[in-house]
Design a protein around this motif. Structure first.
Motif, short mmCIF file in Angstrom:
data_model
loop_
_atom_site.label_atom_id
_atom_site.label_comp_id
_atom_site.label_asym_id
_atom_site.label_seq_id
_atom_site.Cartn_x
_atom_site.Cartn_y
_atom_site.Cartn_z
N LYS A 38 -1.08 -4.02 5.10
CA LYS A 38 0.25 -3.68 5.69
C LYS A 38 0.34 -2.30 6.08
CE LYS A 38 3.53 -7.37 4.34
NZ LYS A 38 4.76 -7.79 3.63
N MET A 39 1.39 -1.96 7.08
CA MET A 39 1.72 -0.65 7.42
C MET A 39 3.16 -0.67 7.05
SD MET A 39 0.01 0.09 11.20
CE MET A 39 0.57 -1.52 12.09
N PRO A 40 3.56 0.12 6.03
CA PRO A 40 4.74 0.16 5.64
C PRO A 40 6.02 0.46 6.86
CG PRO A 40 3.50 1.30 4.20
CD PRO A 40 2.70 1.09 5.34
N GLY A 41 7.10 -0.02 6.51
CA GLY A 41 8.33 0.28 7.40
C GLY A 41 8.63 1.68 7.23
N TYR A 42 9.22 2.31 8.32
CA TYR A 42 9.83 3.86 8.06
C TYR A 42 10.87 4.07 8.94
CZ TYR A 42 7.55 4.60 12.64
OH TYR A 42 6.97 4.33 14.18
N THR A 43 11.68 5.12 8.91
CA THR A 43 13.00 5.44 9.59
C THR A 43 12.55 6.94 9.80
OG1 THR A 43 14.51 3.75 8.73
CG2 THR A 43 15.32 5.79 9.76
N GLN A 44 12.76 7.28 11.23
CA GLN A 44 12.63 8.71 11.58
C GLN A 44 13.81 9.06 12.06
OE1 GLN A 44 9.91 9.29 14.64
NE2 GLN A 44 10.58 11.10 15.39
N PRO B 73 0.93 -1.18 -0.02
CA PRO B 73 0.12 0.05 -0.03
C PRO B 73 0.81 1.39 0.12
CG PRO B 73 0.21 -0.84 2.37
CD PRO B 73 1.02 -1.76 1.44
N THR B 74 0.29 2.30 -0.45
CA THR B 74 0.76 3.70 -0.46
C THR B 74 -0.18 4.39 0.44
OG1 THR B 74 2.02 3.38 -2.66
CG2 THR B 74 1.62 5.62 -1.67
N TYR B 75 0.40 5.28 1.58
CA TYR B 75 -0.21 5.92 2.41
C TYR B 75 -0.11 7.55 2.19
CZ TYR B 75 -1.30 2.09 5.40
OH TYR B 75 -1.82 0.81 5.84
N THR B 76 -1.13 8.23 1.68
CA THR B 76 -0.84 9.69 1.34
C THR B 76 -1.83 10.61 1.87
OG1 THR B 76 -2.36 9.49 -0.63
CG2 THR B 76 0.03 9.01 -1.06
N ASN B 77 -1.58 11.69 2.02
CA ASN B 77 -2.47 12.75 2.82
C ASN B 77 -3.68 12.93 1.82
OD1 ASN B 77 -0.72 13.09 5.03
ND2 ASN B 77 0.31 14.75 3.88
N LEU B 78 -4.74 13.03 2.69
CA LEU B 78 -5.92 13.69 2.09
C LEU B 78 -6.10 15.10 1.75
CD1 LEU B 78 -8.74 11.95 4.15
CD2 LEU B 78 -8.42 11.28 1.93
N ALA C 247 8.06 -3.45 8.08
CA ALA C 247 6.43 -3.34 7.89
C ALA C 247 5.83 -4.20 8.95
CB ALA C 247 6.26 -3.70 6.47
N SER C 248 4.58 -4.03 9.28
CA SER C 248 3.67 -4.85 10.08
C SER C 248 2.39 -4.75 9.40
CB SER C 248 3.92 -4.49 11.50
OG SER C 248 3.12 -2.99 11.66
N TYR C 249 1.55 -5.76 10.07
CA TYR C 249 0.26 -5.76 9.63
C TYR C 249 -0.82 -4.97 10.55
CZ TYR C 249 1.44 -9.64 6.60
OH TYR C 249 2.08 -10.19 5.28
N THR C 250 -1.98 -4.29 9.72
CA THR C 250 -3.02 -3.50 10.78
C THR C 250 -3.74 -4.48 11.83
OG1 THR C 250 -4.76 -3.69 9.24
CG2 THR C 250 -3.20 -1.76 8.98
N GLN C 251 -4.01 -5.72 11.23
CA GLN C 251 -4.91 -6.37 12.12
C GLN C 251 -4.52 -8.12 11.90
OE1 GLN C 251 -7.09 -5.32 13.99
NE2 GLN C 251 -7.03 -3.30 13.29
N PRO C 252 -4.88 -8.80 12.76
CA PRO C 252 -4.38 -10.29 12.85
C PRO C 252 -4.65 -11.10 11.49
CG PRO C 252 -5.37 -9.70 14.80
CD PRO C 252 -5.90 -8.54 14.12
N VAL C 253 -5.90 -10.59 10.72
CA VAL C 253 -5.88 -11.40 9.50
C VAL C 253 -4.94 -11.08 8.52
CG1 VAL C 253 -8.65 -11.04 9.67
CG2 VAL C 253 -7.37 -9.20 8.63
N ASN C 254 -3.98 -10.36 8.81
CA ASN C 254 -2.69 -10.23 7.96
C ASN C 254 -2.88 -10.03 6.31
OD1 ASN C 254 -0.32 -12.39 9.48
ND2 ASN C 254 -1.29 -10.67 10.23
N GLN C 255 -3.90 -8.87 6.40
CA GLN C 255 -3.98 -8.35 4.89
C GLN C 255 -3.26 -7.28 4.60
OE1 GLN C 255 -8.13 -8.49 3.48
NE2 GLN C 255 -8.65 -10.26 5.09
#
Length: 834
Positions: free
Chosen positions: A768-774, A282-287, A758-766
């Motif tokens: 993903k939340m991308p990895g990041y470096t701050q 996925p790609t997360y972008t601002n509204l 990266a990790s999953y938002t919920q246990p169903v593992n669909q």
């Protein structure tokens, strides 16, 4: 340096922090002779790694089979963290979702699950006693009631190991915030300000000796402003005062201390964000007009809401209070040598804790006109419900808020009437010679009482999706102009959650725990074992329509204008016949055994196995494990969870360089309550991994770094067996942190890097939340003795660090409700030491 009045149970030791200068810190030791021995062995500052948390007595890090780390106060000053959670991310093995605001962080350790929120398996302590007995009280996470300031000496963390037997409800570990106690004469005054955000803060600290046996410390802060996200009002406002005084005497000491905290800070819950691509990529972008890491649904135009209080009386609740902790605490700590080699230590604290937790949660986000039609019928009309255009019709719903979106908000509004607690820890330590070795014995008794007295006053309303604190309430009328909402509300209840959760708790949890430790040391080898037997009871009442299975709704003229509007026909209340008595007892045993072998002066090997328990508190209520009619547990129900852990590794400390490596394996049995999903779960988990921590210093350069690799899995789920074998939600494979810095004397600068895969938002593992470096940066300049100017950049590259999301997959409209770390903020401070 001269150290006087070494006590027969307390010593002043040089504690080396990762990349920090030496600082004085109080350490519980057994005898003055042992203290002198440890000091003589620690001629190099970096070899004086003394541990005081989660162990029987203060000891060198290379001589214990416990995984422990610490953060010095100098690092927190350089990094200028925006909340407590941002400090804790620098501890290896600790996974912190630092996206909740001033508190409300989710904290876990070594792959142990965070199925809901808070720090369930890890206890937060302040000066050796828990802030709250349970770290995951609903809307009362322990970190809400903690504010680090200039009084902080250091933070110690213990992962696994003896934490399960030297503290209750802490099978995963302990994080202990240790305060200064006046060892050094002098003080500091600091002024701080945001440069690209509005927050102003003043800190002070002063301490020292009244005479050669009496010392004190006084500190505090006050701050005001929006905070790291622009909300258009003083969302961050308040402060803290702390004080302590210590009197030494032959063979011991006694210390009195107190704290007063009255502060407000926003709780950031999931907010809308656009997600494109696929669930696996996925790609997360601002509204448009709303940034996921810089904005929030909090608004200057949505400050209050009408409701009924816990006694069903009309009231006005303040949304702008956010997380509002009020803490008044007093404590006593003392130690005395009662015989040669035997010391008694007493710690006691009473805390009067209350406040509020109020924050908007988007139950749904969608097209404004479509949402209005679903409530008011085809051709429904929209009107501004607040703000400068309040009362005017929205003629172009597609332009509402700059994006045409409307969110159905459930306001999590909780009156924290009492989270008072009283804790006491009494322990006896002794060392005895046995043959060519030495036996160490510890025995003690712990007792606490924790109140959970809260009223859930949830509400609902429609509001626009706008940033910069400009979101407004939106009213809906039918095509004929008949109002179906008032002040944005279609009903004064948790309308978008099925009118659930109008609740009242009046609970008291008593915890008692005798504990004992036995250790034997001979030459370079030592072995120890410890036991803790927790027994407790839950007493009190719960009230709410869910006790009887019927949501409580009534008709009432909330605004007192003599007219019953449509929403006033659906006002949430607590029915009079909906009170249930809770009364049950429990007990469980925790144990830990470990061994350590000192291969050389600079290297040691260790191994440990532990089983620790953790009692569940208010998250069990209104659930299937408690009979609401009798107040007892249902047959076979256990109100506690177990964590079994095996760990082992190597510790190397060369003075200017050090490396600590631990391999771990954990199995967890857990029951929990998922708030936003209104669901109870019963799951088993396992996690295997390796934890690395190291530091190096060469001349002007130093580097402190750590990383944790975790392979975690859900092995059983009683509610949804299909998720067995999946990775737990929000559990990344690898998390890491590094702090390189260069110190030129008058100038020092560096960076603090925090990252996750990266990790999953919920246990169903669909989804993903991308990895990041701050990346955070800091620059310190000392233009004159006692003067330090700091420039700090937090999240310099303005990354979107998604830490959690409510949606298991990308919705049809592509809008996910997620929580992100804060965007880029720059601050500056001037500190004057005297």
């Amino acid at each position: 340096m001269r150290i006087t009045n070494l006590l027969a149970g307390t010593a002043l030791m040089l504690v080396a922090q990762a990349g920090a200068a030496q600082t004085m810190a109080p350490v519980d030791q057994t005898t003055a002779d042992q203290t002198a021995t440890d000091q003589a062995a620690a001629t190099d500052g970096d070899n004086a790694d003394i541990v005081v948390t989660g162990v029987a007595r203060g000891t060198n890090r290379l001589d214990t089979s416990v995984s422990v780390s610490s953060i010095g106060s100098d690092l927190t000053t350089k990094l200028a963290p925006r909340n407590t959670a941002e400090i804790l991310r620098n501890l290896p093995g600790i996974r912190v979702e630092a996206s909740g605001g001033e508190g409300n962080a989710n904290i876990s350790v070594r792959g142990l699950p965070v199925a809901s929120g808070g720090s369930k398996f890890l206890q937060l302590q302040e000066d050796g006693l828990p802030i709250l007995e349970f770290g995951d009280i609903v809307f009362g996470n322990a970190d809400i009631f903690l504010r680090p300031d200039l009084s902080l000496a250091r933070i110690e963390s213990v992962r696994g190991g003896s934490a399960s037997t030297f503290a209750s409800n802490s099978p995963g570990g302990i994080i202990n915030f240790i305060s200064k106690t006046g060892e050094e004469d002098g003080g500091a005054f600091q002024l701080s300000s945001g440069l690209d955000y509005r927050e102003f803060r003043t800190d002070f600290a002063y301490g020292g000796h009244i005479d050669d046996k009496t010392r004190y410390e006084l500190s505090g802060f006050y701050r005001l402003g929006d905070g790291p996200r622009d909300v258009g009002y003083d969302a961050m406002r308040g402060g803290q005062i702390k004080a302590n005084i210590t009197r030494e005497f032959t063979g011991g000491y006694v210390r009195l201390y107190g704290k007063y905290l009255d502060d407000r800070g926003l709780a950031f819950l999931p907010n809308p964000v656009r997600v494109t691509g696929t669930n696996s990529d996925p790609t997360y972008t601002n509204l448009p007009n709303f940034s996921i890491n810089e904005d929030t649904l909090h608004s200057r135009y949505i400050q209050t809401v009408r409701s009924l209080d816990g006694n069903n009386r009309p009231t006005t609740r303040r949304i702008d209070n956010g997380m509002h902790p009020v803490v008044k605490s007093v404590g006593l700590e003392g130690q005395v040598e009662i015989a040669d080699g035997i010391s008694l230590t007493e710690r006691f604290r009473y805390s009067d804790i209350s406040g509020d937790f109020t924050s908007p949660f988007p139950a749904a986000v969608g097209d404004a006109q479509t949402t209005a039609n679903a409530l008011g019928g085809a051709g429904a009309q929209l009107f501004y419900g607040s703000g400068p255009l309040g009362g005017q019709r929205i003629t172009s719903p597609s332009t509402l808020g700059g994006n045409g979106l409307l969110t159905s908000v459930v306001l999590f509004d909780v009156d924290l009437k009492s989270l008072n607690n009283i804790t006491n820890d009494l322990r006896l330590n002794g060392d005895f010679a046995l043959g060519e070795g030495k036996v160490s014995v510890t025995g003690g008794f712990y007792a606490s009482r924790q109140d959970v007295k809260t009223d859930w006053l949830w509400n609902s309303f429609y509001q626009s999706v706008q940033g910069n604190g400009e979101s407004v309430l939106v009213d809906i009328r039918t095509a004929a102009g008949v109002p179906v909402t008032q002040n944005g509300s279609s009903g004064y209840s948790a309308t978008f959650f099925g009118n659930c959760c109008r609740r009242s708790y009046d609970m008291r949890y008593d915890t008692y725990a005798p504990f004992a430790q036995l250790g034997y040391e001979i030459g370079k080898f030592n072995i120890d074992g410890s036991l803790r037997y927790d027994f407790g009871r839950a007493r009190g009442t719960i009230s709410g329509g869910e006790v009887t299975g019927v949501s409580g709704l009534q008709t009432i003229d909330l605004d007192g204008n003599g007219i019953i509007s449509a929403p006033e026909r659906s006002v949430g209340f607590i029915p009079a016949n909906s009170t249930a008595r809770i009364r049950y007892d429990y007990d469980y045993l925790s144990y830990s055994v470990g061994a350590n072998y000192r291969l050389s002066q600079t290297m040691a090997l260790f191994a440990r196995y532990s089983r620790g328990g953790r009692a569940n508190a208010d998250r069990l209520l209104f659930g299937p494990l408690v009979n609401n009619r009798t107040g007892d547990l249902v047959d076979g129900a256990k109100p506690y969870d177990y964590v079994r852990q095996a760990e082992g590794g190597v510790k190397i400390n060369l003075g200017a360089a050090a490396l600590y490596a631990t391999v771990f394996h954990a199995k967890t049995q857990e029951t929990n309550y998922l708030l936003s999903q209104q669901q109870f779960t019963s799951r088993d988990y396992k996690a295997t991994g390796v934890e690395l921590e190291g530091r190096i210093r060469r001349g002007i350069f130093s580097l402190a770094a750590g990383g944790t690799y975790t392979d975690a899995e859900i092995t059983r789920d009683a509610t949804d067996p299909t998720v067995a074998g999946n990775r737990p939600q929000r559990q990344a494979k690898f998390v890491y942190q590094a702090t390189p810095q260069i110190d030129l004397g008058a100038v020092s600068f560096g960076a603090n890097v925090i990252g996750t895969t990266a990790s999953y938002t919920q246990p169903v593992n669909q989804l993903k939340m991308p990895g990041y470096t701050q990346v955070n940066g800091f620059l310190s300049v000392r233009p004159a003795p006692g003067v330090t100017l700091n420039l700090n950049g937090n999240n310099l590259f303005n990354v979107k660090g998604i830490t959690e999301a409510e949606d298991a997959a990308i919705p049809a409209n592509g809008i996910v409700r997620a929580r992100s770390i804060n965007g880029r903020t720059i601050s500056a401070s001037a500190r004057f030491d005297f």
